[in-house]
Design a protein around this motif. Structure first.
Motif, PDB file in Angstrom:
ATOM      1  N   GLY A  33       0.794  -1.100  -0.158  1.00  0.00           N
ATOM      2  CA  GLY A  33      -0.041   0.025   0.022  1.00  0.00           C
ATOM      3  C   GLY A  33       0.814   1.241   0.022  1.00  0.00           C
ATOM      4  O   GLY A  33       1.964   1.174   0.021  1.00  0.00           O
ATOM      5  N   LYS A  34       0.141   2.323  -0.011  1.00  0.00           N
ATOM      6  CA  LYS A  34       1.077   3.632   0.090  1.00  0.00           C
ATOM      7  C   LYS A  34       1.668   3.769   1.482  1.00  0.00           C
ATOM      8  O   LYS A  34       1.428   3.067   2.524  1.00  0.00           O
ATOM      9  CB  LYS A  34       0.052   4.823   0.024  1.00  0.00           C
ATOM     10  N   PHE A  35       2.805   4.511   1.365  1.00  0.00           N
ATOM     11  CA  PHE A  35       3.544   4.758   2.642  1.00  0.00           C
ATOM     12  C   PHE A  35       4.009   6.077   2.883  1.00  0.00           C
ATOM     13  O   PHE A  35       4.705   6.702   2.121  1.00  0.00           O
ATOM     14  CB  PHE A  35       4.802   3.876   2.664  1.00  0.00           C
ATOM     15  N   LYS A  36       3.467   6.635   3.874  1.00  0.00           N
ATOM     16  CA  LYS A  36       3.600   8.076   4.524  1.00  0.00           C
ATOM     17  C   LYS A  36       4.481   8.035   5.573  1.00  0.00           C
ATOM     18  O   LYS A  36       4.430   7.382   6.765  1.00  0.00           O
ATOM     19  CB  LYS A  36       2.273   8.821   4.782  1.00  0.00           C
ATOM     20  N   ILE A  37       5.643   8.937   5.369  1.00  0.00           N
ATOM     21  CA  ILE A  37       6.497   9.078   6.543  1.00  0.00           C
ATOM     22  C   ILE A  37       6.454  10.524   6.998  1.00  0.00           C
ATOM     23  O   ILE A  37       6.182  11.590   6.232  1.00  0.00           O
ATOM     24  CB  ILE A  37       8.148   8.936   5.980  1.00  0.00           C
TER      25      ILE A  37
ATOM     26  N   GLU B  35       3.932  19.206  14.885  1.00  0.00           N
ATOM     27  CA  GLU B  35       2.868  19.844  13.733  1.00  0.00           C
ATOM     28  C   GLU B  35       2.862  18.922  12.687  1.00  0.00           C
ATOM     29  O   GLU B  35       1.988  19.191  11.671  1.00  0.00           O
ATOM     30  CB  GLU B  35       3.774  21.211  13.285  1.00  0.00           C
ATOM     31  N   THR B  36       3.465  17.744  12.999  1.00  0.00           N
ATOM     32  CA  THR B  36       3.733  17.007  11.461  1.00  0.00           C
ATOM     33  C   THR B  36       2.585  15.607  11.877  1.00  0.00           C
ATOM     34  O   THR B  36       2.003  15.069  10.760  1.00  0.00           O
ATOM     35  CB  THR B  36       4.813  16.211  11.470  1.00  0.00           C
ATOM     36  N   ALA B  37       1.843  15.663  12.952  1.00  0.00           N
ATOM     37  CA  ALA B  37       0.975  14.492  13.275  1.00  0.00           C
ATOM     38  C   ALA B  37       1.648  13.308  12.818  1.00  0.00           C
ATOM     39  O   ALA B  37       1.098  12.472  12.232  1.00  0.00           O
ATOM     40  CB  ALA B  37      -0.270  14.647  12.630  1.00  0.00           C
ATOM     41  N   LEU B  38       2.702  12.891  13.510  1.00  0.00           N
ATOM     42  CA  LEU B  38       3.640  11.874  13.078  1.00  0.00           C
ATOM     43  C   LEU B  38       3.275  10.655  13.478  1.00  0.00           C
ATOM     44  O   LEU B  38       3.462   9.426  12.732  1.00  0.00           O
ATOM     45  CB  LEU B  38       5.111  12.069  13.411  1.00  0.00           C
ATOM     46  N   ARG B  39       2.257  10.568  14.467  1.00  0.00           N
ATOM     47  CA  ARG B  39       1.609   9.249  14.919  1.00  0.00           C
ATOM     48  C   ARG B  39       0.425   8.745  14.007  1.00  0.00           C
ATOM     49  O   ARG B  39      -0.118   7.473  14.161  1.00  0.00           O
ATOM     50  CB  ARG B  39       1.735   9.075  16.476  1.00  0.00           C
ATOM     51  N   ILE B  40       0.171   9.627  13.094  1.00  0.00           N
ATOM     52  CA  ILE B  40      -0.950   9.011  12.375  1.00  0.00           C
ATOM     53  C   ILE B  40      -0.416   8.776  10.912  1.00  0.00           C
ATOM     54  O   ILE B  40      -0.845   8.449   9.916  1.00  0.00           O
ATOM     55  CB  ILE B  40      -2.197  10.049  12.085  1.00  0.00           C
ATOM     56  N   HIS B  41       0.762   8.671  10.781  1.00  0.00           N
ATOM     57  CA  HIS B  41       1.534   8.342   9.342  1.00  0.00           C
ATOM     58  C   HIS B  41       1.966   6.889   9.676  1.00  0.00           C
ATOM     59  O   HIS B  41       2.068   6.175  10.723  1.00  0.00           O
ATOM     60  CB  HIS B  41       2.953   9.076   9.252  1.00  0.00           C
ATOM     61  N   ASP B  42       2.225   6.238   8.486  1.00  0.00           N
ATOM     62  CA  ASP B  42       2.618   4.966   8.380  1.00  0.00           C
ATOM     63  C   ASP B  42       3.865   4.530   9.115  1.00  0.00           C
ATOM     64  O   ASP B  42       4.209   3.538  10.058  1.00  0.00           O
ATOM     65  CB  ASP B  42       2.738   4.334   7.026  1.00  0.00           C
ATOM     66  N   LEU B  43       4.836   5.604   9.039  1.00  0.00           N
ATOM     67  CA  LEU B  43       5.962   5.709   9.931  1.00  0.00           C
ATOM     68  C   LEU B  43       6.411   7.091  10.461  1.00  0.00           C
ATOM     69  O   LEU B  43       6.125   8.073   9.484  1.00  0.00           O
ATOM     70  CB  LEU B  43       6.909   5.090   8.929  1.00  0.00           C
TER      71      LEU B  43
ATOM     72  N   GLY C  75       2.870   2.106  11.882  1.00  0.00           N
ATOM     73  CA  GLY C  75       1.569   1.732  11.858  1.00  0.00           C
ATOM     74  C   GLY C  75       0.253   2.703  12.189  1.00  0.00           C
ATOM     75  O   GLY C  75      -0.812   2.223  12.507  1.00  0.00           O
ATOM     76  N   GLY C  76       0.673   3.917  12.162  1.00  0.00           N
ATOM     77  CA  GLY C  76      -0.314   4.965  12.157  1.00  0.00           C
ATOM     78  C   GLY C  76      -1.133   5.153  10.831  1.00  0.00           C
ATOM     79  O   GLY C  76      -0.707   4.731   9.841  1.00  0.00           O
ATOM     80  N   GLY C  77      -2.432   5.505  11.081  1.00  0.00           N
ATOM     81  CA  GLY C  77      -3.277   6.057   9.751  1.00  0.00           C
ATOM     82  C   GLY C  77      -4.553   6.481  10.061  1.00  0.00           C
ATOM     83  O   GLY C  77      -5.035   6.080  11.146  1.00  0.00           O
ATOM     84  N   LEU C  78      -5.142   7.171   9.320  1.00  0.00           N
ATOM     85  CA  LEU C  78      -6.401   7.461   9.365  1.00  0.00           C
ATOM     86  C   LEU C  78      -7.298   6.510   8.610  1.00  0.00           C
ATOM     87  O   LEU C  78      -7.371   5.307   8.930  1.00  0.00           O
ATOM     88  CB  LEU C  78      -6.816   8.750   9.152  1.00  0.00           C
ATOM     89  N   GLY C  79      -8.316   6.969   7.755  1.00  0.00           N
ATOM     90  CA  GLY C  79      -9.058   6.154   6.877  1.00  0.00           C
ATOM     91  C   GLY C  79     -10.375   5.413   7.863  1.00  0.00           C
ATOM     92  O   GLY C  79     -10.440   5.723   9.022  1.00  0.00           O
ATOM     93  N   ALA C  80     -11.059   4.406   7.214  1.00  0.00           N
ATOM     94  CA  ALA C  80     -11.902   3.896   8.036  1.00  0.00           C
ATOM     95  C   ALA C  80     -11.630   3.120   9.387  1.00  0.00           C
ATOM     96  O   ALA C  80     -12.319   2.987  10.200  1.00  0.00           O
ATOM     97  CB  ALA C  80     -12.389   2.459   7.264  1.00  0.00           C
ATOM     98  N   ALA C  81     -10.275   2.573   9.514  1.00  0.00           N
ATOM     99  CA  ALA C  81      -9.788   2.152  10.982  1.00  0.00           C
ATOM    100  C   ALA C  81      -8.628   2.902  11.133  1.00  0.00           C
ATOM    101  O   ALA C  81      -7.372   2.548  10.952  1.00  0.00           O
ATOM    102  CB  ALA C  81      -9.190   0.639  10.516  1.00  0.00           C
ATOM    103  N   ALA C  82      -8.861   4.141  12.054  1.00  0.00           N
ATOM    104  CA  ALA C  82      -7.867   4.974  12.335  1.00  0.00           C
ATOM    105  C   ALA C  82      -7.080   4.337  13.423  1.00  0.00           C
ATOM    106  O   ALA C  82      -7.656   3.694  14.228  1.00  0.00           O
ATOM    107  CB  ALA C  82      -8.597   6.327  12.916  1.00  0.00           C
ATOM    108  N   MET C  83      -5.798   4.400  13.375  1.00  0.00           N
ATOM    109  CA  MET C  83      -4.856   3.825  14.587  1.00  0.00           C
ATOM    110  C   MET C  83      -3.665   4.877  14.675  1.00  0.00           C
ATOM    111  O   MET C  83      -3.293   5.598  13.550  1.00  0.00           O
ATOM    112  CB  MET C  83      -4.305   2.460  13.849  1.00  0.00           C
TER     113      MET C  83
ATOM    114  N   LYS D 274      -7.275  -3.705   3.352  1.00  0.00           N
ATOM    115  CA  LYS D 274      -5.864  -4.018   4.579  1.00  0.00           C
ATOM    116  C   LYS D 274      -4.618  -3.713   4.077  1.00  0.00           C
ATOM    117  O   LYS D 274      -3.525  -4.393   4.676  1.00  0.00           O
ATOM    118  CB  LYS D 274      -6.302  -5.349   5.155  1.00  0.00           C
ATOM    119  N   LEU D 275      -4.445  -2.923   3.277  1.00  0.00           N
ATOM    120  CA  LEU D 275      -2.932  -3.102   2.510  1.00  0.00           C
ATOM    121  C   LEU D 275      -2.030  -2.100   3.280  1.00  0.00           C
ATOM    122  O   LEU D 275      -0.672  -2.437   3.097  1.00  0.00           O
ATOM    123  CB  LEU D 275      -3.086  -2.345   1.200  1.00  0.00           C
ATOM    124  N   ARG D 276      -2.556  -1.380   4.204  1.00  0.00           N
ATOM    125  CA  ARG D 276      -1.480  -0.457   4.659  1.00  0.00           C
ATOM    126  C   ARG D 276      -0.974  -1.249   5.813  1.00  0.00           C
ATOM    127  O   ARG D 276      -1.392  -1.995   6.389  1.00  0.00           O
ATOM    128  CB  ARG D 276      -2.301   0.922   5.267  1.00  0.00           C
TER     129      ARG D 276
END
Lengths: 146, 545
Positions: free
Chosen positions: B164-168, B177-185, B204-212, B248-250
């Motif tokens: 899946g896509k991968f955001k750092i 200011e970066t909201a780093l813990r909602i990023h993939d890394l 393993g952070g991320g928003l979307g349907a299953a925010a983590m 479930k790609l992320r």
């Protein structure tokens, strides 16, 4: 054991005729096959770690790149060639022209393109860049900036 | 300011040449839709509802005046005269013609700009703190690290076809200011007990349907070891990430399924094989050079006898838009692009040129972009802030909205995006119309409203004080409300308020929520403080009561 398929003269003269078996066949018949100098075909979903200890007994390893978006083959190539120093050929089959640069740098040593790419200039894609920005299994011919 | 070297520029051109060949093959019918999709996305190109959208990276959110002018030229020549600053330090053009794309990309490469890996299942542009280097208490300006890590993942042979896509995100400042813990890394610059510099790593952070929220996989990785650690993280994801289920790609799903501890163990096991490989060490000589390239172009100045102008409108604007700078004599100025009825983050080519000129006059020719879709002038002399404001007023860019509820973050929504389930911008406009009294806005203070048109969460609604998520119910547009998300001080995913609310009633619901907040607020409490103290019940009662 199913009948081993035969593939002739893939790319390299050293391998004019090598018996190839599927990963599953290899795993199920390691004892026997490791004495026969065969090659193994690995699918993206196969756990490449399971053949790590038998690399000396393999003639060549074939990785299947048919699924354009499945990138596991690149990590498999890296592990085989760079980390475990497999000395035989790592052949990428069902290869896509636009991914040659990634395959080669990951450790694939020769490849068989899908038929649909016949007639296009491979060089353009295999060597599209003059520079690379990270260490990889094969950076030859590239200016290295890292 | 840092600029690409000759060989980097050559690389950008080579990349455009290659993409042009692929495009030609596609147009001639020799490259099928699916494969071309995969390739064009890695060059930032989307097929949208009405036309093609191109996403251009703004690395570490930093732009020179010259680069902004190039973007303005692109907007005029290839788009309809505007661009859209996104929540992830990119700019998007919405009306691109396919055959012109290569020329457009060539023009961008002349300015050291590109669209490489701004989309697709690869590592995306790194999110950086737009205030990097400017605030007190920062461990270090993160941008030199961003640049070295950007280079590392640029066409990485092993990791360009990820599940899946991968955001750092990388942050070196006290506040995030970066909201780093909602990023993939997420990487946080830290110092250990011995004073050595390194990174805490969150995966393993991320928003979307299953925010983590990302889990910490390593508390301290020395700076020089970060590339090998990243490589191991990506390798585990590449080999083990879910590829069988579109939703479930992320990497967050892999981390959740394995458990953070097991995931970290696998990464660590791989890393033990490579951590001593000298070729994977971060190039410290290059790092030192980059630190020089990114050094602030200003020195402290004493402003003897300087007196700030007394002007009511200026004071209001200044209160909301000007921040303290770590260098004496300077201020950080935030410029809001928000205008009633226009998509948040939209800027016309004329505005881009005006901002470029003003940045040259007032901010050493440098600008930054933020996840709130605003523009930052990082180096404004305190005694020139008033003059800057006058110029901004003249150009209609002195909106005092920044730092108030009216600075709404919204995605393009169903008006423009074929993924969206509901409109976003018209809701933002109606909220702004409802709260159009500056006195009331100042009273409410800094309260974030973010509106996403679908679960892809482009407007980051989960991390806003009030988040709205568009959805369809029986063919009508509804909005789910989440409250009290945040990332600046700690990372919290907003709590669902209750059943979704119709488009017709959503603005009433927002107003009700704001009123509950105002009623219960003590002293200078923020929205999240009030929410923590009184809980969700009073909000629920008033909205659904």
């Amino acid at each position: 054991m199913g009948e081993a398929c035969q593939i002739e003269s893939i790319l390299n003269k050293d391998y004019e005729s090598v018996d190839l078996v599927s990963f599953q066949e290899w795993i199920e018949n390691i004892e026997k096959l490791s004495k026969l100098s065969v090659g193994v075909i690995i699918a993206p979903s196969d756990d490449v770690f399971l053949i790590k200890d038998y690399l000396d007994s393999l003639e060549l390893i074939v990785l299947d790149f048919n699924n354009f978006d499945d990138g596991r083959g690149y990590s498999q190539a890296y592990l085989l060639r760079k980390r475990w120093q497999f000395l035989g050929e790592v052949i990428g089959i069902n290869a896509h022209l636009d991914q040659l640069q990634f395959m080669i740098r990951s450790g694939v040593t020769s490849y068989v393109l899908l038929d649909s790419y016949i007639g296009l200039n491979e060089e353009d894609y295999a060597n599209g860049f003059s520079i690379c920005y990270q260490e990889a299994a094969n950076n030859s011919g590239l200016q290295q900036k890292y | 300011m840092y600029q690409y070297s000759t060989e980097d520029s050559k690389f950008l051109v080579e990349r455009v040449d290659q993409f042009e060949k692929q495009l030609k093959r596609h147009l001639a019918g020799d490259l099928d839709d699916a494969k071309f999709r995969s390739l064009r996305l890695r060059n930032g190109l989307y097929m949208e509802l009405h036309a093609h959208m191109l996403r251009v990276a703004i690395p570490y959110g930093t732009l020179s005046s010259e680069q902004l002018r190039s973007l303005a030229n692109v907007a005029d020549k290839y788009d309809r005269g505007f661009g859209h600053f996104t929540t992830r330090q990119n700019i998007q053009f919405n009306w691109i013609e396919l055959p012109e794309i290569a020329n457009l990309l060539r023009e961008l490469s002349d300015a050291g700009l590109h669209a490489i890996q701004t989309s697709g299942k690869a590592t995306r542009n790194i999110t950086a703190d737009p205030l990097s280097g400017l605030t007190e208490g920062e461990i270090e300006d993160a941008r030199p690290y961003c640049e070295l890590i950007r280079r590392w993942f640029n066409l990485h042979p092993e990791f360009s076809w990820l599940p899946g896509k991968f955001k750092i995100a990388i942050n070196g400042a006290k506040l995030d200011e970066t909201a780093l813990r909602i990023h993939d890394l997420g990487l946080r610059l830290v110092r250990n007990g011995k004073g050595q510099l390194g990174f805490s790593v969150f995966v393993g952070g991320g928003l979307g349907a299953a925010a983590m929220i990302a889990a910490e996989t390593a508390s301290f990785i020395q700076v020089e070891d970060i590339l090998s650690y990243l490589e191991s993280t990506m390798r585990i994801y590449n080999l083990k990430g879910r590829r069988d289920h579109q939703k479930k790609l992320r990497i967050k799903f892999l981390v959740r399924e394995l458990g953070a501890e097991e995931f970290s163990r696998l990464v660590d096991e791989d890393w033990q094989q490579t951590r001593n490989d000298s070729k994977l060490k971060l190039n410290l000589v290059e790092l030192e050079q980059l630190k020089k390239d990114f050094a602030l172009p200003i020195r402290p100045i004493g402003l003897v006898g300087f007196k700030e102008k007394v002007d009511f409108n200026y004071s209001i604007w200044k209160k909301n838009n000007v921040r303290r700078h770590k260098v004496d004599g300077f201020s950080i100025v935030n410029i809001s692009l928000t205008k009633l009825g226009a998509a948040p983050g939209d800027a016309t080519s004329e505005q881009m040129r005006q901002l470029a000129d003003l940045a040259e006059t007032y901010s050493s020719g440098e600008l930054r972009t933020t996840k709130r879709q605003t523009i930052v002038f990082p180096y404004v002399r305190k005694d020139q802030v008033y003059n800057l404001w006058r110029s901004l007023e003249k150009y209609g860019l002195a909106s005092p909205h920044q730092g108030t509820l009216a600075q709404i973050v919204a995605c393009p929504g169903r008006d423009y995006c074929d993924l969206a389930k509901a409109v976003s911008i018209p809701i933002a406009t109606r909220v702004q119309e409802r709260f159009n009294d500056m006195k009331k806005l100042l009273d409410i203070g800094d309260l974030n409203i973010n509106i996403s048109g679908c679960e892809n969460s482009c407007a980051h609604h989960h991390i806003a004080d009030i988040g709205l998520l568009g959805m369809q119910k029986n063919g009508e547009e509804y909005y789910q409300i989440t409250l009290a998300g945040e990332t600046l001080y700690e990372t919290v995913i907003g709590k669902k308020l209750g059943p979704s609310v119709s488009g017709e009633n959503i603005v009433d619901a927002v107003e009700t929520i704001v009123n509950v907040f105002l009623k219960h607020r003590q002293n200078q409490e923020r929205f999240t403080d009030v929410f923590k103290r009184i809980g969700i019940a009073p909000f629920k009662e008033k909205v659904y009561g």
